[in-house]
Design an enzyme around this catalytic site. Structure first.
Site, PDB file in Angstrom:
ATOM      1  N   ASP A   1      -2.977   0.959   7.802  1.00 33.28           N
ATOM      2  CA  ASP A   1      -1.782   1.795   7.593  1.00 33.28           C
ATOM      3  C   ASP A   1      -0.670   1.469   8.597  1.00 33.28           C
ATOM      4  O   ASP A   1       0.203   2.309   8.860  1.00 33.28           O
ATOM      5  CB  ASP A   1      -2.125   3.304   7.670  1.00 33.28           C
TER       6      ASP A   1
ATOM      7  N   HIS B   1       0.818   5.241   1.294  1.00 26.35           N
ATOM      8  CA  HIS B   1       0.062   6.128   2.177  1.00 26.35           C
ATOM      9  C   HIS B   1       0.704   7.514   2.154  1.00 26.35           C
ATOM     10  O   HIS B   1       1.923   7.630   2.242  1.00 26.35           O
ATOM     11  CB  HIS B   1       0.061   5.553   3.600  1.00 26.35           C
TER      12      HIS B   1
ATOM     13  N   ASN C   1       0.856  -1.189   0.000  1.00 27.60           N
ATOM     14  CA  ASN C   1       0.000   0.000   0.000  1.00 27.60           C
ATOM     15  C   ASN C   1       0.890   1.237   0.000  1.00 27.60           C
ATOM     16  O   ASN C   1       2.012   1.193   0.499  1.00 27.60           O
ATOM     17  CB  ASN C   1      -0.888   0.017   1.250  1.00 27.60           C
TER      18      ASN C   1
ATOM     19  N   SER D   1       4.749   6.927   2.227  1.00 27.31           N
ATOM     20  CA  SER D   1       5.334   5.661   2.681  1.00 27.31           C
ATOM     21  C   SER D   1       4.730   4.521   1.892  1.00 27.31           C
ATOM     22  O   SER D   1       3.522   4.502   1.632  1.00 27.31           O
ATOM     23  CB  SER D   1       4.994   5.411   4.164  1.00 27.31           C
TER      24      SER D   1
HETATM   25  C1  GRF Z   1      -2.603   8.532  -3.079  1.00 23.62           C
HETATM   26  O1  GRF Z   1      -2.356   9.793  -2.559  1.00 23.62           O
HETATM   27  C2  GRF Z   1      -2.225   7.477  -2.097  1.00 23.62           C
HETATM   28  O2  GRF Z   1      -1.229   7.859  -1.209  1.00 23.62           O
HETATM   29  C3  GRF Z   1      -3.500   7.227  -1.346  1.00 23.62           C
HETATM   30  O3  GRF Z   1      -4.515   7.419  -2.289  1.00 23.62           O
HETATM   31  C4  GRF Z   1      -4.079   8.296  -3.307  1.00 23.62           C
HETATM   32  C5  GRF Z   1      -4.347   7.633  -4.620  1.00 23.62           C
HETATM   33  O4  GRF Z   1      -4.147   8.488  -5.701  1.00 23.62           O
HETATM   34  N1  GRF Z   1      -3.477   5.911  -0.764  1.00 23.62           N
HETATM   35  P1  GRF Z   1      -4.227   7.934  -7.173  1.00 23.62           P
HETATM   36  O5  GRF Z   1      -5.597   7.286  -7.359  1.00 23.62           O
HETATM   37  O6  GRF Z   1      -3.114   6.937  -7.361  1.00 23.62           O
HETATM   38  O7  GRF Z   1      -4.068   9.131  -8.057  1.00 23.62           O
END
Ligand code: GRF
Length: 224
Positions: A152, A116, A114, A143
């Site tokens: 998370d 974050h 994932n 991260s």
């Molecule tokens: C990103 O900012 C990521 O950190 C979070 O969700 C957002 C996804 O953005 N988990 P995208 O759909 O990849 O543009």
């Protein structure tokens, strides 16, 4: 200790929205930087930009609408069935805005990542940019971590940092962080695809060496 390179590893990407991180990984694969293929993109929402991106690159894409399922267990079971039809080596959560059941997460132990938008363990959950500004942090970042049942909270693989400027707003900071995400996520995906990144009983390892708690600082690293 060298690790066995995965034989043309396959990836399933889960999204809920724009899919800009999905795009960064697609671009990394198409440029020859990531030796892997994306076999499916699955969204829990219809009509999102990430599905358009998948379609444009000839990647099988699916909508699995959570509102059509009775509860979280039922949805996650359907999601698992769909993912497993593609027999992936890696599952990438790229803005997939769903809390996952423990049994789902455990099924993919060591093979689900994932990203974050904070320097974990700070600011788990939502509205990370606003919270970082409100907390008067001087730096912020993103991260990548292995996914475990704690939201998370899985072992951190790597981070990239940015300085928070005095005039940064939630929006300007979000833009800065996304730029870093688009380097960090493809890098971590590449390492996993090459069999260099593993989750062991003593935590994540890179090239057989345990990654320090808090993850690698890849702020100034664009290649590994
Ligand atoms: C990103 O900012 C990521 O950190 C979070 O969700 C957002 C996804 O953005 N988990 P995208 O759909 O990849 O543009």
């Amino acid at each position: 200790m060298p690790h066995k390179q995965l034989d043309s590893p396959s990836i399933v990407v889960l999204i809920s929205g724009s899919g800009s991180n999905l795009q960064a990984i697609i671009d990394g694969i198409e440029a020859g930087n990531i030796a892997a293929k994306i076999t499916a993109v699955i969204s829990n929402k219809q009509g999102v930009q990430g599905l358009v991106r998948a379609e444009k690159h000839g990647i099988a894409n699916y909508v699995l609408d959570h509102t059509k399922h009775t509860d979280r267990e039922d949805y996650d079971q359907a999601l698992k069935n769909l993912i497993d039809q593609h027999n992936p080596d890696l599952i990438i959560l790229a803005g997939f805005m769903r809390i996952l059941t423990d049994s789902f997460v455990q099924h993919y132990h060591g093979k689900m990542l994932n990203i974050h938008p904070s320097l974990l363990p700070k600011f788990k959950g939502l509205h990370t940019h606003r919270r970082a500004i409100e907390a008067k942090e001087t730096e912020h970042g993103c991260s990548v971590h292995f996914v475990t049942p704690e939201l998370d909270g899985g072992p951190i693989i790597a981070q990239r940092k940015v300085a928070i400027a005095k005039d940064d707003t939630e929006t300007t900071l979000a833009t800065k962080i996304q730029k870093e995400e688009h380097v960090l996520y493809p890098l971590c995906t590449k390492l996993f695809a090459e069999g260099r990144l593993l989750l062991t009983n003593s935590g994540p390892t890179l090239d057989g060496i345990t990654i320090i708690e808090g993850g690698l600082d890849l702020t100034d690293t664009n290649e590994l």
